[in-house]
Design an enzyme around this catalytic site. Structure first.
Site, PDB file in Angstrom:
ATOM      1  N   CYS A 111     -14.191   5.617  23.871  1.00  0.00           N
ATOM      2  CA  CYS A 111     -14.710   4.817  22.747  1.00  0.00           C
ATOM      3  C   CYS A 111     -13.691   3.793  22.259  1.00  0.00           C
ATOM      4  O   CYS A 111     -14.044   2.893  21.496  1.00  0.00           O
ATOM      5  CB  CYS A 111     -15.136   5.723  21.597  1.00  0.00           C
ATOM      6  SG  CYS A 111     -16.505   6.780  22.074  1.00  0.00           S
ATOM      7  N   HIS A 251     -16.045   1.453  15.134  1.00  0.00           N
ATOM      8  CA  HIS A 251     -16.759   2.140  16.211  1.00  0.00           C
ATOM      9  C   HIS A 251     -17.936   2.896  15.592  1.00  0.00           C
ATOM     10  O   HIS A 251     -17.810   3.485  14.518  1.00  0.00           O
ATOM     11  CB  HIS A 251     -15.795   3.114  16.905  1.00  0.00           C
ATOM     12  CG  HIS A 251     -16.465   4.004  17.893  1.00  0.00           C
ATOM     13  ND1 HIS A 251     -17.271   3.523  18.905  1.00  0.00           N
ATOM     14  CD2 HIS A 251     -16.469   5.360  18.034  1.00  0.00           C
ATOM     15  CE1 HIS A 251     -17.732   4.534  19.607  1.00  0.00           C
ATOM     16  NE2 HIS A 251     -17.263   5.662  19.102  1.00  0.00           N
ATOM     17  N   ASN A 281     -24.428   5.752  19.613  1.00  0.00           N
ATOM     18  CA  ASN A 281     -23.050   5.544  20.064  1.00  0.00           C
ATOM     19  C   ASN A 281     -23.063   5.066  21.515  1.00  0.00           C
ATOM     20  O   ASN A 281     -23.371   5.842  22.422  1.00  0.00           O
ATOM     21  CB  ASN A 281     -22.275   6.863  19.933  1.00  0.00           C
ATOM     22  CG  ASN A 281     -20.811   6.735  20.346  1.00  0.00           C
ATOM     23  OD1 ASN A 281     -20.406   5.709  20.899  1.00  0.00           O
ATOM     24  ND2 ASN A 281     -20.033   7.767  20.093  1.00  0.00           N
TER      25      ASN A 281
HETATM   26  O1  UT7 Z   1     -17.456   8.423  19.789  1.00  0.00           O
HETATM   27  C1  UT7 Z   1     -16.698   9.546  20.160  1.00  0.00           C
HETATM   28  C2  UT7 Z   1     -16.403  10.372  19.042  1.00  0.00           C
HETATM   29  N1  UT7 Z   1     -17.509  11.265  18.757  1.00  0.00           N
HETATM   30  C3  UT7 Z   1     -17.747  11.540  17.516  1.00  0.00           C
HETATM   31  O2  UT7 Z   1     -17.123  10.998  16.645  1.00  0.00           O
HETATM   32  C4  UT7 Z   1     -18.785  12.607  17.223  1.00  0.00           C
HETATM   33  C5  UT7 Z   1     -18.414  13.289  15.958  1.00  0.00           C
HETATM   34  N2  UT7 Z   1     -19.271  14.389  15.625  1.00  0.00           N
HETATM   35  C6  UT7 Z   1     -20.474  14.278  15.030  1.00  0.00           C
HETATM   36  O3  UT7 Z   1     -21.022  13.202  14.932  1.00  0.00           O
HETATM   37  C7  UT7 Z   1     -21.053  15.502  14.415  1.00  0.00           C
HETATM   38  O4  UT7 Z   1     -20.100  16.535  14.478  1.00  0.00           O
HETATM   39  C8  UT7 Z   1     -22.374  15.997  15.043  1.00  0.00           C
HETATM   40  C9  UT7 Z   1     -23.492  15.010  14.721  1.00  0.00           C
HETATM   41  C10 UT7 Z   1     -22.251  16.142  16.542  1.00  0.00           C
HETATM   42  C11 UT7 Z   1     -22.746  17.338  14.443  1.00  0.00           C
HETATM   43  O5  UT7 Z   1     -22.838  17.213  13.012  1.00  0.00           O
HETATM   44  P1  UT7 Z   1     -22.051  18.199  12.052  1.00  0.00           P
HETATM   45  O6  UT7 Z   1     -22.416  17.832  10.694  1.00  0.00           O
HETATM   46  O7  UT7 Z   1     -20.611  18.161  12.418  1.00  0.00           O
HETATM   47  O8  UT7 Z   1     -22.694  19.594  12.397  1.00  0.00           O
HETATM   48  P2  UT7 Z   1     -21.954  20.939  12.761  1.00  0.00           P
HETATM   49  O9  UT7 Z   1     -21.628  20.960  14.224  1.00  0.00           O
HETATM   50  O10 UT7 Z   1     -20.868  21.246  11.773  1.00  0.00           O
HETATM   51  O11 UT7 Z   1     -23.127  21.963  12.490  1.00  0.00           O
HETATM   52  C12 UT7 Z   1     -23.694  22.141  11.167  1.00  0.00           C
HETATM   53  C13 UT7 Z   1     -25.013  22.888  11.312  1.00  0.00           C
HETATM   54  C14 UT7 Z   1     -24.894  24.142  12.173  1.00  0.00           C
HETATM   55  O12 UT7 Z   1     -25.798  25.112  11.664  1.00  0.00           O
HETATM   56  P3  UT7 Z   1     -25.294  26.296  10.695  1.00  0.00           P
HETATM   57  O13 UT7 Z   1     -24.256  27.025  11.486  1.00  0.00           O
HETATM   58  O14 UT7 Z   1     -24.745  25.613   9.477  1.00  0.00           O
HETATM   59  O15 UT7 Z   1     -26.541  27.076  10.436  1.00  0.00           O
HETATM   60  C15 UT7 Z   1     -25.385  23.668  13.526  1.00  0.00           C
HETATM   61  O16 UT7 Z   1     -25.900  24.726  14.306  1.00  0.00           O
HETATM   62  O17 UT7 Z   1     -25.980  22.047  11.951  1.00  0.00           O
HETATM   63  C16 UT7 Z   1     -26.458  22.687  13.131  1.00  0.00           C
HETATM   64  N3  UT7 Z   1     -26.684  21.653  14.124  1.00  0.00           N
HETATM   65  C17 UT7 Z   1     -27.855  21.043  14.293  1.00  0.00           C
HETATM   66  N4  UT7 Z   1     -29.063  21.223  13.700  1.00  0.00           N
HETATM   67  C18 UT7 Z   1     -30.077  20.435  14.091  1.00  0.00           C
HETATM   68  C19 UT7 Z   1     -25.780  21.096  14.964  1.00  0.00           C
HETATM   69  N5  UT7 Z   1     -26.359  20.136  15.702  1.00  0.00           N
HETATM   70  C20 UT7 Z   1     -27.654  20.085  15.306  1.00  0.00           C
HETATM   71  C21 UT7 Z   1     -28.757  19.296  15.702  1.00  0.00           C
HETATM   72  N6  UT7 Z   1     -29.947  19.500  15.057  1.00  0.00           N
HETATM   73  N7  UT7 Z   1     -28.678  18.350  16.650  1.00  0.00           N
END
Ligand code: UT7
Length: 348
Positions: A111, A251, A281
């Site tokens: 990225c 980005h 992205n």
């Molecule tokens: O360009 C390269 C760099 N990449 C990035 O910068 C990506 C950075 N990361 C992100 O954008 C985010 O971390 C994600 C969008 C991938 C995930 O969002 P998050 O707010 O960090 O979610 P999390 O992984 O902390 O999960 C929070 C909750 C969990 O449920 P519980 O344990 O709280 O019940 C996950 O299981 O959200 C759940 N979850 C989802 N639910 C519905 C994680 N992914 C999803 C999903 N749909 N796609």
């Protein structure tokens, strides 16, 4: 002697993958994706490769601005999804775009690839040896995304952007950059197999190791910290205060990352350029696509701050003073982004 951007181009495929379709294929909802990422839809290159996307962006640049392919001395292609592991995708682009006097090479900075390539191009120009270089960022992320993995398939899209960098002796152009890498982040955002460490095999396919994997929340936190601190440092090294920045071009990985960084820098949201809702992205392409999308808003002499974070980890920031653009061929632009076709992905 400095390097200044004098033309921009962009290209996104017409096929759209929206949140509704994703929510029908993995366990998520339209609302969750939009609320947690800011993304509504992304473009998918059906039957096209990364070189086709990059050629589209270069063609767009050349059809909008008075630029002849034969003027170009070098092409640096930032990409994490080359057409082939060998030969360079840039070679194909030089051939297809008619860059007959240019040499071309690929650069994989994930990225951060476009920002790394921009810095490389600027130093080539500042050295006095080159005058006109195209820097392109292009990625077909759909070629490495597992559409059964909700951690990644909600985020990525395909697209390309390109800028022409030229020599100037004016006050306009690129200022000092700060670029960083930290290899301890490799496992947190990686395509595990298909390279020299774990060559493609039956096992790598069965275990889906040829797809992108990420520890999303860890990458998220590192992105916010790194983009905020490197942006502060680059402002200091260029002698600028945050209120002297007219536009931020970050980005586009997650709208919450973008908002947290602008808050940390004390820069109003209205000054921050965002198109993640339309493209997701696109990795190496996010920054040039944003420059292309919003070029009409940038005025000569305005200060831009560009910052990025990605796999590697790789990150960085630069400042630039927007300069005088090449003459436009006509007022009618060929923004392929306006064409839309909703896509239903074929899952294997
Ligand atoms: O360009 C390269 C760099 N990449 C990035 O910068 C990506 C950075 N990361 C992100 O954008 C985010 O971390 C994600 C969008 C991938 C995930 O969002 P998050 O707010 O960090 O979610 P999390 O992984 O902390 O999960 C929070 C909750 C969990 O449920 P519980 O344990 O709280 O019940 C996950 O299981 O959200 C759940 N979850 C989802 N639910 C519905 C994680 N992914 C999803 C999903 N749909 N796609």
């Amino acid at each position: 002697m400095k390097a200044v951007i004098t033309a921009v181009g962009g290209f996104v495929p017409t096929s759209i993958l929206n949140n509704k379709t994703i929510s029908e294929t993995v366990e998520t909802t339209e609302e969750w994706i939009e609320k947690r990422t800011g993304i509504k839809e992304r473009r998918i290159a059906v039957g096209k490769s990364t070189s086709d996307l990059a050629c589209g962006a270069i063609e767009n640049l050349m059809s909008n601005f008075e630029v002849e392919p034969s003027e170009i001395e070098a092409l640096i292609l930032a990409t994490a999804t080359p057409d082939h592991i060998l030969a360079p995708t840039a070679s194909k682009i030089c051939e297809l775009s008619g860059l007959t006097n240019a040499f071309g090479f690929d650069m994989n900075g994930a990225c951060s690839g476009f920002l790394y390539a921009l810095e490389m191009g600027a130093t080539m120009i500042e050295s006095g040896r080159y005058k006109k270089i195209i820097i392109a960022g292009a990625d077909k992320m759909s070629s490495i995304v597992d559409y059964e993995d909700r951690n990644t398939c909600i985020l990525f899209g395909d697209g390309a952007g390109a800028v022409l960098l030229e020599r100037t002796e004016t006050e306009y152009g690129l200022m000092k950059s700060i670029l960083r890498t930290d290899g301890s982040g490799t496992a947190s955002l990686v395509v595990p197999a298909g390279g020299s460490k774990f060559p493609a095999s039956m096992q790598s396919i069965i275990h889906k190791k040829h797809f992108i994997k990420q520890d999303g929340s860890f990458v998220f936190k590192r992105a916010v910290e790194a983009m905020s601190s490197v942006s502060r440092d680059v402002l200091i090294s260029n002698g600028l205060d945050s209120d002297e920045i007219d536009w931020v071009v970050p980005h586009q990985a997650n709208l919450r990352i973008i908002k947290a960084v602008s808050e940390n820098l004390n820069i109003d949201n209205e000054k921050v350029k965002v198109n993640i809702e339309r493209y997701g992205n696109t990795t190496s392409a996010t920054i040039p696509l944003c420059l292309w999308d919003y070029a009409a808003d940038f005025e000569e002499g305005q200060n831009l701050l560009i910052t990025t974070f990605g796999a590697g980890f790789s990150w960085g920031a630069t400042c630039l003073k927007w300069g005088v653009m090449r003459e436009r061929k006509s007022q009618k632009t060929t923004k392929t982004a306006n064409k839309r076709r909703v896509l239903v992905p074929q899952l294997s």
